[in-house]
Scaffold this motif. Structure first.
Motif, mmCIF file in Angstrom:
data_model
loop_
_atom_site.group_PDB
_atom_site.id
_atom_site.type_symbol
_atom_site.label_atom_id
_atom_site.label_comp_id
_atom_site.label_asym_id
_atom_site.label_seq_id
_atom_site.Cartn_x
_atom_site.Cartn_y
_atom_site.Cartn_z
ATOM 1 N N LEU A 47 12.666 9.228 0.372
ATOM 2 C CA LEU A 47 13.107 8.570 1.583
ATOM 3 C C LEU A 47 12.361 8.815 2.975
ATOM 4 O O LEU A 47 12.113 8.188 3.690
ATOM 5 N N LEU A 48 12.111 10.229 2.925
ATOM 6 C CA LEU A 48 11.707 10.791 4.116
ATOM 7 C C LEU A 48 9.974 10.308 4.307
ATOM 8 O O LEU A 48 9.544 9.704 5.383
ATOM 9 N N ILE A 49 9.401 10.134 3.314
ATOM 10 C CA ILE A 49 8.003 9.428 3.275
ATOM 11 C C ILE A 49 8.097 8.088 3.617
ATOM 12 O O ILE A 49 7.116 7.694 4.448
ATOM 13 N N TYR A 50 8.953 7.189 3.129
ATOM 14 C CA TYR A 50 9.113 5.855 3.465
ATOM 15 C C TYR A 50 9.530 5.563 5.172
ATOM 16 O O TYR A 50 8.882 4.814 5.605
ATOM 17 N N VAL A 51 10.468 6.507 5.355
ATOM 18 C CA VAL A 51 10.868 6.444 6.782
ATOM 19 C C VAL A 51 9.457 6.721 7.622
ATOM 20 O O VAL A 51 9.350 6.035 8.750
ATOM 21 N N GLY A 52 8.996 7.946 7.469
ATOM 22 C CA GLY A 52 7.763 8.258 8.096
ATOM 23 C C GLY A 52 6.719 7.199 8.006
ATOM 24 O O GLY A 52 6.197 6.908 9.184
ATOM 25 N N LEU A 53 6.342 6.646 6.982
ATOM 26 C CA LEU A 53 5.286 5.465 6.782
ATOM 27 C C LEU A 53 5.988 4.238 7.518
ATOM 28 O O LEU A 53 5.096 3.574 8.139
ATOM 29 N N GLY A 54 7.284 4.053 7.625
ATOM 30 C CA GLY A 54 7.711 2.945 8.397
ATOM 31 C C GLY A 54 7.589 3.137 9.858
ATOM 32 O O GLY A 54 7.568 2.162 10.596
ATOM 33 N N VAL A 87 0.915 -1.244 0.043
ATOM 34 C CA VAL A 87 -0.115 0.031 -0.047
ATOM 35 C C VAL A 87 0.734 1.180 -0.094
ATOM 36 O O VAL A 87 0.466 2.306 -0.511
ATOM 37 N N ALA A 88 1.968 1.001 0.893
ATOM 38 C CA ALA A 88 2.630 2.343 0.886
ATOM 39 C C ALA A 88 3.457 2.602 -0.465
ATOM 40 O O ALA A 88 3.557 3.931 -0.971
ATOM 41 N N VAL A 89 3.903 1.675 -1.093
ATOM 42 C CA VAL A 89 4.757 1.828 -2.500
ATOM 43 C C VAL A 89 3.731 2.109 -3.419
ATOM 44 O O VAL A 89 3.890 3.122 -4.362
ATOM 45 N N THR A 90 2.571 1.705 -3.403
ATOM 46 C CA THR A 90 1.453 2.235 -4.443
ATOM 47 C C THR A 90 1.012 3.333 -4.049
ATOM 48 O O THR A 90 1.019 4.249 -5.293
ATOM 49 N N LEU A 91 0.843 3.937 -3.031
ATOM 50 C CA LEU A 91 0.735 5.479 -2.793
ATOM 51 C C LEU A 91 1.680 6.539 -3.068
ATOM 52 O O LEU A 91 1.545 7.278 -3.904
ATOM 53 N N VAL A 92 2.857 5.905 -2.772
ATOM 54 C CA VAL A 92 4.080 6.857 -3.264
ATOM 55 C C VAL A 92 4.000 6.899 -4.741
ATOM 56 O O VAL A 92 4.688 7.832 -5.619
ATOM 57 N N GLY A 93 3.827 5.747 -5.445
ATOM 58 C CA GLY A 93 3.801 5.402 -6.805
ATOM 59 C C GLY A 93 2.740 6.478 -7.625
ATOM 60 O O GLY A 93 2.835 6.833 -8.702
#
Length: 74
Positions: free
Chosen positions: A43-50, A26-32
């Protein structure tokens, strides 16, 4: 009602084996869906979602790495 150690251990496995991969998809799809942002922003988006996915499950994961407190065999 508090979960027992064994129940928390089972739920943590379900969360890690089923929930986390679904959350990653879901996170990769939303960022995509966004146009490709700057690599640092991405990177900040993925760290925040993580970090964000684990916050609701703190109580489930707390103490899972320790031995069962009710285990008398040691």
């Amino acid at each position: 009602m508090a979960l027992s150690y064994k129940a928390r251990r089972r739920w943590s496995l379900v969360i890690l084996l089923v929930g986390l991969p679904l959350y990653i998809v879901v996170a990769v799809t939303l960022v995509g869906l966004l146009e490709r942002p700057n690599i640092l922003v991405e990177l900040l988006i993925y760290v925040g979602l993580g970090v964000l996915w684990a916050l609701p499950f703190r109580a489930v994961f707390k103490g899972i790495g320790k031995p069962d407190p009710e285990d008398e065999g040691g």
